[in-house]
Design a protein around this motif. Sequence first.
Motif, PDB file in Angstrom:
ATOM      1  N   PHE A 168      94.611  50.124  11.062  1.00  0.00           N
ATOM      2  CA  PHE A 168      93.224  50.243  10.623  1.00  0.00           C
ATOM      3  C   PHE A 168      93.180  50.450   9.113  1.00  0.00           C
ATOM      4  O   PHE A 168      93.946  51.245   8.559  1.00  0.00           O
ATOM      5  CB  PHE A 168      92.527  51.399  11.335  1.00  0.00           C
ATOM      6  N   THR A 169      92.302  49.719   8.446  1.00  0.00           N
ATOM      7  CA  THR A 169      92.072  49.900   7.005  1.00  0.00           C
ATOM      8  C   THR A 169      90.595  50.228   6.847  1.00  0.00           C
ATOM      9  O   THR A 169      89.746  49.343   6.965  1.00  0.00           O
ATOM     10  CB  THR A 169      92.427  48.628   6.223  1.00  0.00           C
ATOM     11  N   THR A 170      90.262  51.490   6.582  1.00  0.00           N
ATOM     12  CA  THR A 170      88.869  51.924   6.602  1.00  0.00           C
ATOM     13  C   THR A 170      88.609  53.027   5.593  1.00  0.00           C
ATOM     14  O   THR A 170      89.530  53.729   5.170  1.00  0.00           O
ATOM     15  CB  THR A 170      88.484  52.406   8.017  1.00  0.00           C
ATOM     16  N   ALA A 171      87.345  53.186   5.225  1.00  0.00           N
ATOM     17  CA  ALA A 171      86.946  54.258   4.302  1.00  0.00           C
ATOM     18  C   ALA A 171      86.496  55.497   5.060  1.00  0.00           C
ATOM     19  O   ALA A 171      86.098  56.489   4.443  1.00  0.00           O
ATOM     20  CB  ALA A 171      85.823  53.756   3.393  1.00  0.00           C
ATOM     21  N   TYR A 172      86.565  55.450   6.400  1.00  0.00           N
ATOM     22  CA  TYR A 172      86.044  56.555   7.220  1.00  0.00           C
ATOM     23  C   TYR A 172      87.165  57.230   8.001  1.00  0.00           C
ATOM     24  O   TYR A 172      87.825  56.606   8.828  1.00  0.00           O
ATOM     25  CB  TYR A 172      84.972  56.034   8.182  1.00  0.00           C
ATOM     26  N   ALA A 173      87.324  58.541   7.772  1.00  0.00           N
ATOM     27  CA  ALA A 173      88.402  59.285   8.424  1.00  0.00           C
ATOM     28  C   ALA A 173      88.071  59.656   9.859  1.00  0.00           C
ATOM     29  O   ALA A 173      88.967  59.940  10.658  1.00  0.00           O
ATOM     30  CB  ALA A 173      88.712  60.551   7.626  1.00  0.00           C
ATOM     31  N   GLU A 174      86.781  59.650  10.219  1.00  0.00           N
ATOM     32  CA  GLU A 174      86.387  60.180  11.522  1.00  0.00           C
ATOM     33  C   GLU A 174      86.821  59.335  12.724  1.00  0.00           C
ATOM     34  O   GLU A 174      86.717  59.770  13.871  1.00  0.00           O
ATOM     35  CB  GLU A 174      84.859  60.388  11.586  1.00  0.00           C
ATOM     36  N   TYR A 175      87.302  58.106  12.461  1.00  0.00           N
ATOM     37  CA  TYR A 175      87.728  57.259  13.583  1.00  0.00           C
ATOM     38  C   TYR A 175      89.230  57.366  13.863  1.00  0.00           C
ATOM     39  O   TYR A 175      89.758  56.639  14.697  1.00  0.00           O
ATOM     40  CB  TYR A 175      87.377  55.799  13.292  1.00  0.00           C
ATOM     41  N   ALA A 176      89.903  58.274  13.163  1.00  0.00           N
ATOM     42  CA  ALA A 176      91.361  58.374  13.287  1.00  0.00           C
ATOM     43  C   ALA A 176      91.791  58.748  14.704  1.00  0.00           C
ATOM     44  O   ALA A 176      92.793  58.244  15.214  1.00  0.00           O
ATOM     45  CB  ALA A 176      91.906  59.384  12.288  1.00  0.00           C
ATOM     46  N   VAL A 177      91.030  59.655  15.352  1.00  0.00           N
ATOM     47  CA  VAL A 177      91.398  60.086  16.708  1.00  0.00           C
ATOM     48  C   VAL A 177      91.298  58.921  17.684  1.00  0.00           C
ATOM     49  O   VAL A 177      92.197  58.690  18.504  1.00  0.00           O
ATOM     50  CB  VAL A 177      90.502  61.253  17.173  1.00  0.00           C
ATOM     51  N   GLU A 178      90.215  58.151  17.584  1.00  0.00           N
ATOM     52  CA  GLU A 178      90.051  56.996  18.469  1.00  0.00           C
ATOM     53  C   GLU A 178      91.139  55.955  18.200  1.00  0.00           C
ATOM     54  O   GLU A 178      91.666  55.333  19.123  1.00  0.00           O
ATOM     55  CB  GLU A 178      88.666  56.376  18.272  1.00  0.00           C
ATOM     56  N   ALA A 179      91.481  55.791  16.928  1.00  0.00           N
ATOM     57  CA  ALA A 179      92.555  54.857  16.572  1.00  0.00           C
ATOM     58  C   ALA A 179      93.878  55.293  17.182  1.00  0.00           C
ATOM     59  O   ALA A 179      94.677  54.470  17.637  1.00  0.00           O
ATOM     60  CB  ALA A 179      92.677  54.760  15.051  1.00  0.00           C
ATOM     61  N   PHE A 180      94.100  56.609  17.194  1.00  0.00           N
ATOM     62  CA  PHE A 180      95.319  57.146  17.809  1.00  0.00           C
ATOM     63  C   PHE A 180      95.342  56.840  19.308  1.00  0.00           C
ATOM     64  O   PHE A 180      96.386  56.483  19.866  1.00  0.00           O
ATOM     65  CB  PHE A 180      95.397  58.654  17.572  1.00  0.00           C
ATOM     66  N   GLU A 181      94.188  56.983  19.963  1.00  0.00           N
ATOM     67  CA  GLU A 181      94.104  56.705  21.407  1.00  0.00           C
ATOM     68  C   GLU A 181      94.414  55.239  21.707  1.00  0.00           C
ATOM     69  O   GLU A 181      94.965  54.911  22.767  1.00  0.00           O
ATOM     70  CB  GLU A 181      92.701  57.043  21.921  1.00  0.00           C
TER      71      GLU A 181
END
Length: 382
Positions: free
Chosen positions: A80-93
Motif C-alpha cells: 500500500f502507498t498512501t497518505a493515510y495511516a488509519e488503514y494500516a490495520v486493515e492492510a495487515f489483515e
Amino acid sequence: MMRVMIVDDEEDALDLLEILLGQIGGVEVAGRYVNPIQAIDALTQSPVDAVFLDNQMPGMKGTEAARMIRSMIPQIPIVFTTAYAEYAVEAFEIQSTDYLLKPFTKDRLQNTVARIKQTLSESVGQTRQSASAASTVNCLGGFHIGVRGDANKALAWKTKKEKELCAFLIHHEGKSVNTASIIEALWPGYDLNKAKTYLYTCLSYLRRSLAEHHIPIHIRKADQGFVAELDGLAVDATEFERLLRGVMSEEAMDERTYDTMNRMYKGEYMEACDFGWATARQLEIKASYVRALRKGYAYFRRQGNRALAADGMQNVLSLVPDSEIDGRELIKLHLETGNRNEAYRVCLQLENAVRNQLGAELEEETLELIRQTRDKTERQAR
C-alpha cells in the motif's frame, strides 16, 4: 527482473513511484493505472510479481481492490502507498507485504523491494520443491495434474472449460497461443465478446487453482495471447515422445527400454476428453508407439526372445486390432513355438475385429492361416 503493477488515482504519484523504482533497478513497471477496476481486469490477462496500490481512490478503495486481487492470486505481494495511516490495520489483515506512508524515501522503498524479492525467492524455492514432490502433468490416458504430496490425487477443476484451457495451453508446449486461436478451439461459434468473457473467467479460475495447490505452472500474457510456463514440471506425453524418438534412432532395443516404453503408455493422448484440437497429436503418438512396438517385435524375434516378441505384437494388436498383417505375424509366431491355443485365440480376436467391428471381410492369406490353425488345434484336441 521483477515485474510490478502500480495503481494510484494521481498521475504525479504514479510518475514519482515509477522514477524511484527505476532508480532502485531490477524492477520493471509492467502496468500503471489510475482506475483500480481496470488494473484488476489487466491482472487476469497479464499477471505480475507484485502490486503497489494507493488506498484512497474514487470508485473503489485500495483495500477493496486488494481483497479482490488476493482472491484471484492468493500469494501475490501487495504494497500500500498512501497518505493515510488509519488503514494500516486493515492492510495487515489483508496480509500486505508493506504499508508505505507518503511521502516515502527511495531508501524506504528500496527496503520494500528487497523484502518482495526475498518473498519471491522463497516462493520459487518452495515451487521447485513442490515440482519434485508433485506427479507429472499426465496427458496419456486422459488429462490430469497430480497434487503435491499425493500423486494419486488429481487437481479438481471448477469447470470443464478450465480443464480444457489448461490442457490446450500445455498442449502447445511453452509456445504462445493467440487469443483468437484459443477461442476458436474452445468456444467455436460463440459471440466474440461472450467468448472473451468466458476465457478470462477460466483464466482466473485456472490461475487460482494452480496457485492454491502450489503447482508450478504459470499462465502468462504473451504477444497477442497466452502461454503456459512449466517450472521444471514434466509432461508425460512429451517424455514419451522423446523416448520413442530414441527407440527409433537406435538399431537395438534392450528389455529395460521396452519395459519403460510400455509402462509410460497409459492410454491415448487426452483420451476420453473429447478435445477435437488434440486428435492429430493423439493419432501421431499412437502411430509412433505402434512403430516402436513393431520394431521391438522384429528385434526380439531376431534375438530368439520369442516371449517378448509375442508381447510386443500383442500390444500392437491391442492398439490396432484389425491389422491383419500384424495378426498374421503373431499367429505364425505362436505356431512356431507350438502354442496352438494362443494362435487360435489370436485368430478369433482378428476375426472379431475385422468382421464384427469393422464390417469387412478377411484377406485370403489371413483366412488360409486361420484354417490351418483351426485344423491343427482340432487335431491336437483329438
